[in-house]
Design a protein around this motif. Structure first.
Motif, short mmCIF file in Angstrom:
data_model
loop_
_atom_site.label_atom_id
_atom_site.label_comp_id
_atom_site.label_asym_id
_atom_site.label_seq_id
_atom_site.Cartn_x
_atom_site.Cartn_y
_atom_site.Cartn_z
N ASP A 193 -14.85 -29.29 10.42
CA ASP A 193 -14.52 -30.56 10.24
C ASP A 193 -14.44 -31.12 11.68
OD1 ASP A 193 -12.21 -30.06 10.19
OD2 ASP A 193 -12.48 -29.90 7.73
N SER A 194 -13.75 -32.73 11.70
CA SER A 194 -12.92 -33.22 13.08
C SER A 194 -11.67 -32.59 13.05
CB SER A 194 -12.51 -34.55 12.62
OG SER A 194 -11.97 -34.91 11.31
N ASP A 195 -10.77 -31.50 12.38
CA ASP A 195 -10.12 -30.65 11.93
C ASP A 195 -9.92 -29.30 12.90
OD1 ASP A 195 -8.29 -33.58 11.19
OD2 ASP A 195 -8.44 -32.39 8.78
N GLY A 196 -11.38 -29.07 12.54
CA GLY A 196 -11.55 -27.69 13.47
C GLY A 196 -11.70 -26.70 12.17
N SER A 208 -12.16 -24.48 8.54
CA SER A 208 -11.15 -23.69 7.63
C SER A 208 -12.29 -22.62 7.29
CB SER A 208 -10.72 -25.02 6.19
OG SER A 208 -12.30 -24.60 6.04
#
Length: 251
Positions: free
Chosen positions: A190-193, A195
């Motif tokens: 996602d936009s945070d990287g 997982s």
């Protein structure tokens, strides 16, 4: 010999990757071409090292350089976005198993490839827990959960591929207490990287069924058939937290 533009381009690519290109002998014989060829190959090798860091950790920089050079000469990039380079690298490593005697190496490479795919995939909408509020059990059973474009998963048997990948990628020591058993893995971008988390075999079966278009009821039944002790409520909560699905749809 007069070459068309397309023929020239094809021969030029062959020459760059040290394959025979007799039509360009006058060009490839020049010293400057060797410099250009080495620059291109070096770029491919560095892209592979960046895309498959877990493999270099496991085999060391010397062997990694050797095998990436061989792969680059055989399989040049087809996409200018080099994060996509190396899709066939896990299969290439599998074919070389006799030379490295690491039967899990291709599986670890597959997870590196999945990380690149999850990181660079389109960011489509995701299902949130709030969207399920107020739905009856019957509604949910008829619904379809479709994995997002940036989600990858796989069951690896018989090796602990996810644990090997995680400790190699994160530079952690391998615990002697780690059991040598089959494992599954989920990667979600996602936009945070990106997982990631381990998955049991029932969870992988459930995601396979969802991707195949089965309803939530059928997908959950298939998962429980594969793993009767699967805690489905816990699994669904983990998958929602990982942003694994697009919004719920109904056939």
């Amino acid at each position: 010999m007069n070459l068309s533009l397309g023929q020239f381009q094809d021969a030029f690519v062959e020459a760059l990757y040290q394959r025979p290109a007799p039509a360009l002998a006058s060009l490839t014989g020049q010293a400057g071409f060797a410099v250009y060829r080495n620059t291109v190959l070096s770029g491919c090798v560095e892209a592979l090292r960046a895309n498959f860091p877990s493999i270099e950790t496991l085999v060391g920089p010397g062997w990694m350089h050797e095998v990436t050079c061989a792969y680059a000469q055989q399989t040049p990039p087809e996409d200018p976005r080099l994060i996509h380079y190396g899709a066939a690298f896990p299969d290439f490593l599998q074919a070389l198993q006799a030379s490295h005697d690491l039967p899990y190496l291709a599986e670890v490479a597959r997870l590196d490839e999945y990380w690149c795919e999850a990181f660079s995939a389109e960011q489509d909408p995701c299902l949130s827990l709030a969207e399920l509020a107020g739905m009856t059990a019957s509604d949910l059973a008829r619904g379809h959960l479709t994995p997002r474009c940036s989600v990858r998963w796989q069951w690896f048997d018989p090796h602990p591929a996810y644990s090997l990948w995680r400790v190699s990628r994160e530079g952690l020591p391998w615990s002697p207490e780690q059991p040598w058993v089959a494992e599954g893995a989920l990667l979600s971008g996602d936009s945070d990287g990106v997982s990631h988390q381990p998955l049991e075999i029932g969870a992988c079966t459930f995601l396979d069924a969802c991707a195949a278009g089965h309803s939530l009821q059928v997908a959950s039944q298939l998962a429980l058939q594969r793993q009767p002790d699967l805690d489905f409520s816990d699994l669904l909560g983990r998958l929602l937290q990982a942003k694994a699905f697009r919004p719920l749809t109904f056939a």
